[in-house]
Design a protein around this motif. Structure first.
Motif, short mmCIF file in Angstrom:
data_model
loop_
_atom_site.label_atom_id
_atom_site.label_comp_id
_atom_site.label_asym_id
_atom_site.label_seq_id
_atom_site.Cartn_x
_atom_site.Cartn_y
_atom_site.Cartn_z
N LEU A 1 8.80 -4.56 -96.98
CA LEU A 1 9.65 -5.22 -96.00
C LEU A 1 10.60 -6.20 -96.69
O LEU A 1 11.80 -6.23 -96.42
N THR A 2 10.07 -7.03 -97.56
CA THR A 2 10.84 -7.96 -98.38
C THR A 2 9.94 -8.43 -99.51
O THR A 2 8.82 -7.91 -99.65
N THR A 3 10.38 -9.39 -100.30
CA THR A 3 9.64 -9.74 -101.51
C THR A 3 8.95 -11.09 -101.47
O THR A 3 8.12 -11.38 -102.34
N ASP A 4 9.29 -11.95 -100.51
CA ASP A 4 8.71 -13.29 -100.50
C ASP A 4 8.63 -13.83 -99.08
O ASP A 4 9.13 -13.22 -98.13
N ALA A 5 7.99 -14.99 -98.94
CA ALA A 5 7.76 -15.56 -97.62
C ALA A 5 9.06 -15.95 -96.94
O ALA A 5 9.21 -15.78 -95.72
N GLU A 6 10.02 -16.47 -97.70
CA GLU A 6 11.29 -16.85 -97.11
C GLU A 6 11.99 -15.64 -96.49
O GLU A 6 12.58 -15.72 -95.42
N GLY A 7 11.89 -14.49 -97.17
CA GLY A 7 12.48 -13.27 -96.64
C GLY A 7 11.83 -12.82 -95.35
O GLY A 7 12.52 -12.36 -94.42
N THR A 8 10.51 -12.94 -95.25
CA THR A 8 9.84 -12.54 -94.01
C THR A 8 10.28 -13.42 -92.85
O THR A 8 10.45 -12.94 -91.72
N ARG A 9 10.49 -14.70 -93.12
CA ARG A 9 10.93 -15.60 -92.04
C ARG A 9 12.33 -15.25 -91.57
O ARG A 9 12.63 -15.31 -90.37
N ARG A 10 13.22 -14.88 -92.49
CA ARG A 10 14.57 -14.49 -92.10
C ARG A 10 14.54 -13.26 -91.19
O ARG A 10 15.28 -13.18 -90.20
N ILE A 11 13.70 -12.31 -91.54
CA ILE A 11 13.64 -11.07 -90.76
C ILE A 11 13.05 -11.31 -89.38
O ILE A 11 13.58 -10.86 -88.36
N THR A 12 11.92 -12.02 -89.32
CA THR A 12 11.27 -12.24 -88.02
C THR A 12 12.14 -13.09 -87.11
O THR A 12 12.16 -12.89 -85.89
N GLU A 13 12.89 -14.02 -87.68
CA GLU A 13 13.79 -14.83 -86.87
C GLU A 13 14.90 -13.96 -86.27
O GLU A 13 15.24 -14.10 -85.08
N ALA A 14 15.46 -13.05 -87.07
CA ALA A 14 16.51 -12.16 -86.56
C ALA A 14 15.97 -11.23 -85.48
O ALA A 14 16.66 -10.93 -84.49
N LEU A 15 14.75 -10.78 -85.63
CA LEU A 15 14.14 -9.92 -84.61
C LEU A 15 13.95 -10.67 -83.31
O LEU A 15 14.21 -10.13 -82.22
#
Length: 453
Positions: free
Chosen positions: A117-131
């Motif tokens: 999905l992505t490589t780090d925790a910051e990336g997961t937060r960006r994706i879930t926020e956009a969703l």
């Protein structure tokens, strides 16, 4: 923005972001196998030479349709708007996923992304926020779920044959043809790939999460760079080596990759490198490698089981072994995807044996390609569980995955379609493992702040 709801049988308009090696399979699926319900209308990549290669690939498929429009790295929003894109397929390098997924969602498209999905925790937060902001859909393509052998193990566990799961042992070995390749290309730098714990093992962690239907909670990791890299090479006295494989070094070194020997590698990378400086054929024993080649994890699950996991990237054979222990017995799956990497003259053309869908290796020797699922319940003799035959890449998983992605299919009792929660659960183990490698301490996944419980 309201999410459109296409009617059954409606064509969807697709765009592909990332025109490297993996994207070719999606192009074939979209432009040939599933063109009755899908139309590839746009390609996006920062490298014009790779876009040229993809245009030729699509033309060779003989669809008779006009080629897709071309866009550069900064054109995500413009592409989606101009081409009226319904769904974006992301096959770009891992470290770009969070940015392009979030941008595509906000621009009005649903997303299909390659793992991780992505490589780090910051990336997961960006994706879930956009969703959350957009209410759109995101699918993560865990094709190994669709392989009949892995589905058979899922069915066996779900049937209660081993009882309540108490623990899983899982070993995955990458051979010196496939494993070495991660140390030549962009994956060799952890900032790009998250290391093998994220890029490669997210497949494996997803399988365990799905097999036992549980959520990983705590991770302790150990590992290091012990075979590849300049320091390991110096310890073994390998001596001076060329910086790249595509040189007049005389050949004969199985760890060097000559991009001139394969048309796709030559056009996608060697003839494209002057545009972006990306070198696809770096020496696996050179400096600058920041990922590990030997990894071990202990993962505690919220429901009680413990996973012990090991990954080796310099094995003489490739495949995996998994054992699931339960209160009623034990299930064991062993898969040999390539029994041996032999001499230079006998080396198979495919770097990754899982994508070929055909037998390679030393059939008839002490180890041969194949798969076997065995169940042994308490107080009973062991018995082999039949595995349905499979054709195609990733143990027969690719073809079924693409059908599930592009067609409306009946509800799947095995739950093989993976959403953002599955993607988060899979990548969370690797992200926590990397944190554990840094600190030497166990890491609680809920403490990572991945954007979703």
């Amino acid at each position: 923005m309201a999410k459109p709801t296409p009617t059954d049988g409606a064509h969807r308009r697709y765009a592909l972001i990332g025109t490297g090696s993996r994207g070719r399979d999606y192009v074939r699926a979209l432009c040939r196998d599933h063109r009755d319900v899908a139309e590839l209308v746009a390609l996006l990549d920062p490298n014009p030479a790779r876009l040229d290669y993809y245009e030729d690939l699509i033309r060779d498929l003989g669809t008779g349709a006009a080629g897709p429009a071309r866009y550069g790295a900064d054109d995500v929003e413009r592409m989606i708007t101009e081409q009226r894109v319904d769904r974006v397929v992301v096959t770009a390098p891992d470290h770009t996923h969070a940015d392009v997924i979030a941008r595509a969602l906000r621009a009005g498209a649903d997303v299909i992304t390659e793992k991780p999905l992505t490589t780090d925790a910051e990336g997961t937060r960006r994706i879930t926020e956009a969703l959350r902001e957009t209410g759109r859909d995101l699918v993560v393509t865990f094709n190994y779920r669709y392989s009949p052998r892995n589905s058979a193990l899922r069915e066996l566990i779900a049937s209660g044959a081993v009882g309540e799961v108490t623990g899983v042992q899982f070993e995955w070995v990458l051979d010196t043809q496939h494993g070495a390749d991660y140390f030549r290309r962009w994956h060799r730098e952890k900032q790009n790939s998250g290391g093998l714990l994220v890029h490669k093992a997210s497949h494996h962690f997803d399988l365990v999460n799905w097999w036992i239907d549980d959520t990983p909670h705590r991770v302790f990791a150990s590992g290091g760079l012990r075979f590849y890299g300049a320091e390991a090479a110096a310890r073994r006295g390998l001596g001076p080596r060329p910086e790249r494989g595509t040189t007049d070094h005389g050949g004969g070194d199985p760890f060097l990759l000559d991009l001139r020997t394969d048309e796709a590698l030559r056009r996608l990378y060697l003839e494209a490198e002057h545009h972006d400086g990306y070198l696809r054929d770096r020496d696996v024993f050179g400096p600058g490698i920041t990922i590990e080649d030997n990894l071990s994890l202990v993962v505690d699950y919220a429901g009680g089981p413990t996973l012990t996991y090991a990954l080796n990237a310099h094995s003489p054979w490739e495949g995996y072994r998994v054992a699931v222990n339960g209160t009623e017995g034990r299930a064991e799956l062993e898969v040999v995807e390539r029994a041996a990497v032999l001499t230079e003259a006998d080396r198979p053309a495919a770097v990754d044996p899982s994508v070929t869908g055909r037998t390679e290796g030393a059939a008839g020797d002490a180890r041969a390609d194949g798969e076997r699922l065995v169940l042994q319940r308490h107080w009973e003799a062991a018995r082999e569980i039949p595995i349905p035959p499979a054709e195609g890449g990733h143990g027969g998983g690719d073809a079924q995955l693409y059908r599930a992605l592009f067609h409306r299919v009946p509800p799947d009792p095995l739950g093989r379609a993976a959403d953002v929660t599955d993607g988060l659960r899979a990548v969370s183990v690797g992200i926590a493992g990397n944190r554990s490698l840094e600190t030497g301490l166990p890491v609680l996944i809920p403490d990572l702040g991945l954007g979703e419980k």
